[in-house]
Design a protein around this motif. Structure first.
Motif, PDB file in Angstrom:
ATOM      1  N   GLU A  42      -2.325 122.033  36.129  1.00  0.00           N
ATOM      2  CA  GLU A  42      -2.722 121.135  37.210  1.00  0.00           C
ATOM      3  C   GLU A  42      -1.533 120.976  38.159  1.00  0.00           C
ATOM      4  O   GLU A  42      -0.388 121.158  37.757  1.00  0.00           O
ATOM      5  CB  GLU A  42      -3.094 119.754  36.651  1.00  0.00           C
ATOM      6  N   VAL A  43      -1.828 120.653  39.409  1.00  0.00           N
ATOM      7  CA  VAL A  43      -0.766 120.459  40.392  1.00  0.00           C
ATOM      8  C   VAL A  43      -0.741 118.986  40.781  1.00  0.00           C
ATOM      9  O   VAL A  43      -1.722 118.469  41.324  1.00  0.00           O
ATOM     10  CB  VAL A  43      -0.996 121.358  41.635  1.00  0.00           C
ATOM     11  N   ASN A  44       0.348 118.288  40.465  1.00  0.00           N
ATOM     12  CA  ASN A  44       0.439 116.868  40.834  1.00  0.00           C
ATOM     13  C   ASN A  44       0.998 116.722  42.254  1.00  0.00           C
ATOM     14  O   ASN A  44       1.310 117.712  42.906  1.00  0.00           O
ATOM     15  CB  ASN A  44       1.257 116.079  39.800  1.00  0.00           C
ATOM     16  N   PHE A  45       1.109 115.491  42.710  1.00  0.00           N
ATOM     17  CA  PHE A  45       1.505 115.272  44.114  1.00  0.00           C
ATOM     18  C   PHE A  45       2.895 115.835  44.400  1.00  0.00           C
ATOM     19  O   PHE A  45       3.123 116.455  45.445  1.00  0.00           O
ATOM     20  CB  PHE A  45       1.450 113.774  44.470  1.00  0.00           C
ATOM     21  N   GLU A  46       3.801 115.645  43.454  1.00  0.00           N
ATOM     22  CA  GLU A  46       5.165 116.149  43.628  1.00  0.00           C
ATOM     23  C   GLU A  46       5.170 117.672  43.781  1.00  0.00           C
ATOM     24  O   GLU A  46       5.844 118.226  44.646  1.00  0.00           O
ATOM     25  CB  GLU A  46       5.992 115.737  42.410  1.00  0.00           C
ATOM     26  N   GLU A  47       4.379 118.337  42.938  1.00  0.00           N
ATOM     27  CA  GLU A  47       4.282 119.800  42.999  1.00  0.00           C
ATOM     28  C   GLU A  47       3.622 120.244  44.302  1.00  0.00           C
ATOM     29  O   GLU A  47       4.029 121.236  44.914  1.00  0.00           O
ATOM     30  CB  GLU A  47       3.520 120.313  41.770  1.00  0.00           C
ATOM     31  N   PHE A  48       2.604 119.499  44.747  1.00  0.00           N
ATOM     32  CA  PHE A  48       1.907 119.797  45.999  1.00  0.00           C
ATOM     33  C   PHE A  48       2.857 119.669  47.195  1.00  0.00           C
ATOM     34  O   PHE A  48       2.893 120.533  48.079  1.00  0.00           O
ATOM     35  CB  PHE A  48       0.704 118.852  46.162  1.00  0.00           C
ATOM     36  N   VAL A  49       3.654 118.592  47.193  1.00  0.00           N
ATOM     37  CA  VAL A  49       4.584 118.363  48.302  1.00  0.00           C
ATOM     38  C   VAL A  49       5.620 119.492  48.377  1.00  0.00           C
ATOM     39  O   VAL A  49       6.010 119.914  49.465  1.00  0.00           O
ATOM     40  CB  VAL A  49       5.260 116.971  48.179  1.00  0.00           C
ATOM     41  N   SER A  50       6.019 120.028  47.204  1.00  0.00           N
ATOM     42  CA  SER A  50       6.998 121.115  47.239  1.00  0.00           C
ATOM     43  C   SER A  50       6.398 122.364  47.893  1.00  0.00           C
ATOM     44  O   SER A  50       7.110 123.132  48.531  1.00  0.00           O
ATOM     45  CB  SER A  50       7.545 121.404  45.846  1.00  0.00           C
ATOM     46  N   LEU A  51       5.079 122.562  47.761  1.00  0.00           N
ATOM     47  CA  LEU A  51       4.401 123.665  48.462  1.00  0.00           C
ATOM     48  C   LEU A  51       4.460 123.441  49.974  1.00  0.00           C
ATOM     49  O   LEU A  51       4.788 124.357  50.735  1.00  0.00           O
ATOM     50  CB  LEU A  51       2.932 123.759  48.007  1.00  0.00           C
ATOM     51  N   VAL A  52       4.138 122.213  50.399  1.00  0.00           N
ATOM     52  CA  VAL A  52       4.119 121.889  51.827  1.00  0.00           C
ATOM     53  C   VAL A  52       5.526 122.034  52.421  1.00  0.00           C
ATOM     54  O   VAL A  52       5.701 122.583  53.514  1.00  0.00           O
ATOM     55  CB  VAL A  52       3.566 120.463  52.058  1.00  0.00           C
ATOM     56  N   VAL A  53       6.525 121.582  51.672  1.00  0.00           N
ATOM     57  CA  VAL A  53       7.908 121.687  52.143  1.00  0.00           C
ATOM     58  C   VAL A  53       8.296 123.173  52.281  1.00  0.00           C
ATOM     59  O   VAL A  53       8.862 123.582  53.292  1.00  0.00           O
ATOM     60  CB  VAL A  53       8.880 120.955  51.186  1.00  0.00           C
ATOM     61  N   GLY A  54       7.952 123.968  51.268  1.00  0.00           N
ATOM     62  CA  GLY A  54       8.252 125.402  51.305  1.00  0.00           C
ATOM     63  C   GLY A  54       7.610 126.085  52.499  1.00  0.00           C
ATOM     64  O   GLY A  54       8.252 126.876  53.195  1.00  0.00           O
ATOM     65  N   LEU A  55       6.332 125.755  52.755  1.00  0.00           N
ATOM     66  CA  LEU A  55       5.623 126.348  53.891  1.00  0.00           C
ATOM     67  C   LEU A  55       6.229 125.873  55.205  1.00  0.00           C
ATOM     68  O   LEU A  55       6.348 126.647  56.159  1.00  0.00           O
ATOM     69  CB  LEU A  55       4.138 125.980  53.844  1.00  0.00           C
ATOM     70  N   SER A  56       6.625 124.605  55.260  1.00  0.00           N
ATOM     71  CA  SER A  56       7.215 124.057  56.489  1.00  0.00           C
ATOM     72  C   SER A  56       8.533 124.752  56.805  1.00  0.00           C
ATOM     73  O   SER A  56       8.816 125.061  57.971  1.00  0.00           O
ATOM     74  CB  SER A  56       7.468 122.550  56.347  1.00  0.00           C
ATOM     75  N   ILE A  57       9.323 125.025  55.771  1.00  0.00           N
ATOM     76  CA  ILE A  57      10.601 125.710  55.970  1.00  0.00           C
ATOM     77  C   ILE A  57      10.346 127.123  56.499  1.00  0.00           C
ATOM     78  O   ILE A  57      10.980 127.560  57.457  1.00  0.00           O
ATOM     79  CB  ILE A  57      11.413 125.744  54.651  1.00  0.00           C
ATOM     80  N   ALA A  58       9.362 127.818  55.903  1.00  0.00           N
ATOM     81  CA  ALA A  58       9.021 129.162  56.359  1.00  0.00           C
ATOM     82  C   ALA A  58       8.561 129.146  57.816  1.00  0.00           C
ATOM     83  O   ALA A  58       8.941 130.001  58.613  1.00  0.00           O
ATOM     84  CB  ALA A  58       7.944 129.758  55.456  1.00  0.00           C
ATOM     85  N   CYS A  59       7.746 128.144  58.173  1.00  0.00           N
ATOM     86  CA  CYS A  59       7.250 127.995  59.545  1.00  0.00           C
ATOM     87  C   CYS A  59       8.390 127.762  60.524  1.00  0.00           C
ATOM     88  O   CYS A  59       8.437 128.358  61.593  1.00  0.00           O
ATOM     89  CB  CYS A  59       6.334 126.778  59.649  1.00  0.00           C
ATOM     90  N   GLU A  60       9.289 126.896  60.136  1.00  0.00           N
ATOM     91  CA  GLU A  60      10.399 126.550  61.020  1.00  0.00           C
ATOM     92  C   GLU A  60      11.277 127.778  61.250  1.00  0.00           C
ATOM     93  O   GLU A  60      11.736 128.020  62.361  1.00  0.00           O
ATOM     94  CB  GLU A  60      11.194 125.395  60.404  1.00  0.00           C
ATOM     95  N   GLN A  61      11.484 128.573  60.192  1.00  0.00           N
ATOM     96  CA  GLN A  61      12.303 129.778  60.323  1.00  0.00           C
ATOM     97  C   GLN A  61      11.642 130.787  61.258  1.00  0.00           C
ATOM     98  O   GLN A  61      12.305 131.418  62.084  1.00  0.00           O
ATOM     99  CB  GLN A  61      12.554 130.402  58.947  1.00  0.00           C
ATOM    100  N   LEU A  62      10.297 130.919  61.136  1.00  0.00           N
ATOM    101  CA  LEU A  62       9.547 131.819  62.022  1.00  0.00           C
ATOM    102  C   LEU A  62       9.671 131.362  63.468  1.00  0.00           C
ATOM    103  O   LEU A  62       9.873 132.160  64.385  1.00  0.00           O
ATOM    104  CB  LEU A  62       8.069 131.824  61.630  1.00  0.00           C
ATOM    105  N   LEU A  63       9.540 130.054  63.649  1.00  0.00           N
ATOM    106  CA  LEU A  63       9.621 129.452  64.980  1.00  0.00           C
ATOM    107  C   LEU A  63      10.976 129.748  65.625  1.00  0.00           C
ATOM    108  O   LEU A  63      11.060 130.137  66.783  1.00  0.00           O
ATOM    109  CB  LEU A  63       9.420 127.941  64.842  1.00  0.00           C
TER     110      LEU A  63
END
Ligand SMILES: [Ca+2]
Length: 103
Positions: free
Chosen positions: A69-90
């Motif tokens: 199962e994915v809890n909120f903490e684990e979910f937020v780490s996905l969002v943070v990872g994707l945000s970092i990737a997005c920012e780098q692309l930008l």
């Protein structure tokens, strides 16, 4: 009135609970709930990835506690990872754009 960042945090919490509440535990995402969340809320990311095994891999990577199962903490780490990737692309695109417009 909440700021942009405060609203973004509130949205993260709301989106997580909207999907986590569908089956089983209300405070964690099952594989099915995570798949639904990613297909609905991260559709452009999944499209660009074009990898049907992506959800399974992400689930495995995220599930730090190993309970399937994915809890909120684990979910937020996905969002943070994707945000970092997005920012780098930008940043990359910005540099390309700047170097093009300087020619
Ligand atoms: Ca659940």
């Amino acid at each position: 009135m909440p700021s942009d960042l405060e609203r973004a945090m509130e949205t993260l919490i709301m989106v997580f609970h909207r999907y986590a509440g569908k089956e089983g535990s209300d405070v964690s995402l099952s594989r099915k709930e995570l798949k639904q969340l990613m297909e609905t809320e991260l559709s452009s990311f999944l499209k660009s990835q074009k990898d049907p095994a992506a959800v399974d891999r992400i689930m495995k990577d995220l599930d730090a506690t190993g309970d399937g199962e994915v809890n909120f903490e684990e979910f937020v780490s996905l969002v943070v990872g994707l945000s970092i990737a997005c920012e780098q692309l930008l940043q990359k695109h910005k540099h390309q754009w700047v170097s093009k417009s300087n020619k």
